[in-house]
Design an enzyme around this catalytic site. Sequence first.
Site, PDB file in Angstrom:
ATOM      1  N   ARG A  68       0.751  -1.389  -0.036  1.00 50.42           N
ATOM      2  CA  ARG A  68      -0.269  -0.289  -0.279  1.00 50.42           C
ATOM      3  C   ARG A  68       0.535   1.210   0.381  1.00 50.42           C
ATOM      4  O   ARG A  68       0.788   2.195  -0.519  1.00 50.42           O
ATOM      5  CB  ARG A  68      -0.590   0.411   0.983  1.00 50.42           C
ATOM      6  N   HIS A  72       0.306   4.873  -2.544  1.00 49.73           N
ATOM      7  CA  HIS A  72      -0.045   5.762  -2.339  1.00 49.73           C
ATOM      8  C   HIS A  72       1.364   6.485  -2.749  1.00 49.73           C
ATOM      9  O   HIS A  72       0.650   8.006  -3.047  1.00 49.73           O
ATOM     10  CB  HIS A  72      -0.340   5.922  -0.560  1.00 49.73           C
ATOM     11  N   VAL A  76       0.993   9.621  -6.280  1.00 52.72           N
ATOM     12  CA  VAL A  76       1.116  11.620  -6.507  1.00 52.72           C
ATOM     13  C   VAL A  76       2.656  11.021  -6.603  1.00 52.72           C
ATOM     14  O   VAL A  76       3.237  10.981  -6.832  1.00 52.72           O
ATOM     15  CB  VAL A  76       1.145  11.612  -4.693  1.00 52.72           C
ATOM     16  N   GLY A  78       4.066  10.513  -8.454  1.00 49.13           N
ATOM     17  CA  GLY A  78       5.175   9.615  -9.671  1.00 49.13           C
ATOM     18  C   GLY A  78       5.838   8.407  -8.274  1.00 49.13           C
ATOM     19  O   GLY A  78       5.762   9.285  -7.517  1.00 49.13           O
ATOM     20  N   SER A  82       7.847  10.756  -2.224  1.00 52.32           N
ATOM     21  CA  SER A  82       7.798  11.664  -1.918  1.00 52.32           C
ATOM     22  C   SER A  82       6.370  11.150  -0.417  1.00 52.32           C
ATOM     23  O   SER A  82       6.549  12.553   1.004  1.00 52.32           O
ATOM     24  CB  SER A  82       6.680  12.257  -2.846  1.00 52.32           C
ATOM     25  N   ASN A 100      -3.978   8.844   4.013  1.00 49.80           N
ATOM     26  CA  ASN A 100      -2.822   8.830   4.897  1.00 49.80           C
ATOM     27  C   ASN A 100      -2.707   8.685   6.148  1.00 49.80           C
ATOM     28  O   ASN A 100      -1.987   7.532   7.333  1.00 49.80           O
ATOM     29  CB  ASN A 100      -1.680   8.798   3.734  1.00 49.80           C
ATOM     30  N   HIS A 199      -6.036  -6.507  -2.410  1.00 46.43           N
ATOM     31  CA  HIS A 199      -6.610  -6.489  -0.897  1.00 46.43           C
ATOM     32  C   HIS A 199      -7.154  -7.635  -0.527  1.00 46.43           C
ATOM     33  O   HIS A 199      -7.521  -8.135   0.203  1.00 46.43           O
ATOM     34  CB  HIS A 199      -7.982  -5.631  -1.429  1.00 46.43           C
ATOM     35  N   THR A 200      -6.462  -8.544  -1.296  1.00 48.68           N
ATOM     36  CA  THR A 200      -6.561 -10.229  -0.542  1.00 48.68           C
ATOM     37  C   THR A 200      -5.456 -10.664   0.221  1.00 48.68           C
ATOM     38  O   THR A 200      -6.053 -11.358   1.351  1.00 48.68           O
ATOM     39  CB  THR A 200      -5.841 -11.131  -1.596  1.00 48.68           C
ATOM     40  N   ASP A 251     -10.409  -9.581   3.258  1.00 50.53           N
ATOM     41  CA  ASP A 251     -10.546 -10.265   2.122  1.00 50.53           C
ATOM     42  C   ASP A 251     -10.424 -12.216   3.541  1.00 50.53           C
ATOM     43  O   ASP A 251      -9.702 -12.586   4.427  1.00 50.53           O
ATOM     44  CB  ASP A 251      -9.012 -11.064   1.764  1.00 50.53           C
TER      45      ASP A 251
END
Length: 333
Positions: A68, A72, A76, A78, A82, A100, A199-200, A251
């Site tokens: 994740r 994330h 933003v 690339g 950052s 976040n 999201h598994t 899941d």
Amino acid sequence: MAKSINFVFLILALLAFAPLCLCHVNTFGGYLYPQFYDRSCPQAQQIVNSVVSKAVAREARMAASLVRLHFHDCFVKGCDASILLDSASGIISEKGSKPNKNSIRGLEVIDEIKSELEKQCPHTVSCADIMALAARDSTVLAGGPSWVVPLGRRDSKGASLSGSNNNIPAPNNTFQTILTKFKLQGLDIVDLVALSGSHTIGNARCVSFRQRLYNQSGNSKPDPTLDQSYAATLRTRCPKFGGDQNLSFLDLVSPTKFDNSYFKNLLSFKGLLSSDQILVTKNQVSFELVKKYAESNEVFFEQFAKSMVKMGNISPLTGFKGEIRSNCRKINA
């Protein structure tokens, strides 16, 4: 004529001695290739894998958190690390954005990797590349596919709080809004469905799905596309008021194993987030992709790996752009 022949031979000679690499050219410009650190820091990938392995062994959830974190970051400005920057003079950290705040995790793991790499190869391996490798290694450790990570990203000298608030898909966004956010990054509907398959593994906070349980459409009624027995179970963990940080598995079948059960859950109307379930209920193309991945773990794994490479190549800083941070949380002095 002789000069032309000599020039051709010169080019052929240079090509003969050039290092072989499977270079990836990003849609937005920039070259990344897997062998980037082969000479400057040959132990880089081993160091990343070692630290990530220990972190995931301590806490299985960390695998999802590191995937994740990479996602994330890339959405933003690339894939430029950052997201790791703390607030400082001229910098407002992305860590305080809505997607976040109170949820971004794995920062200490990245710090530990960076510390080890600075001991072995000072000022060499970027924080952006560390996150790309950590996401791949986390996926593998959870039982998912592996892929060759193109490398050579450099780190940004700034952050974008507004970009973080606006670019990252939200749990209650409409299907079209989410697809548009993907398309703005050069990703398509296939990437959207495959990458949602991450999201598994992992958890989501009550605040991310409460609306589905109590007031999906502003009529004080639950989301009709959510299996009602599953909804009843979720309400025990996520009350109408309070408990924002209470966690539920994304899941419910195999929460720590990277597999295609996430897609099977969607077909049973047991997707936790609205942004999960709408892949089945709001678009025919995405519905067909969900069925395809639910039927074959192998097909899902193959596409997930491809889409992760594609995502990891969003607008990289290369060459002399950006910098190689010594500390991932702040720009170099």
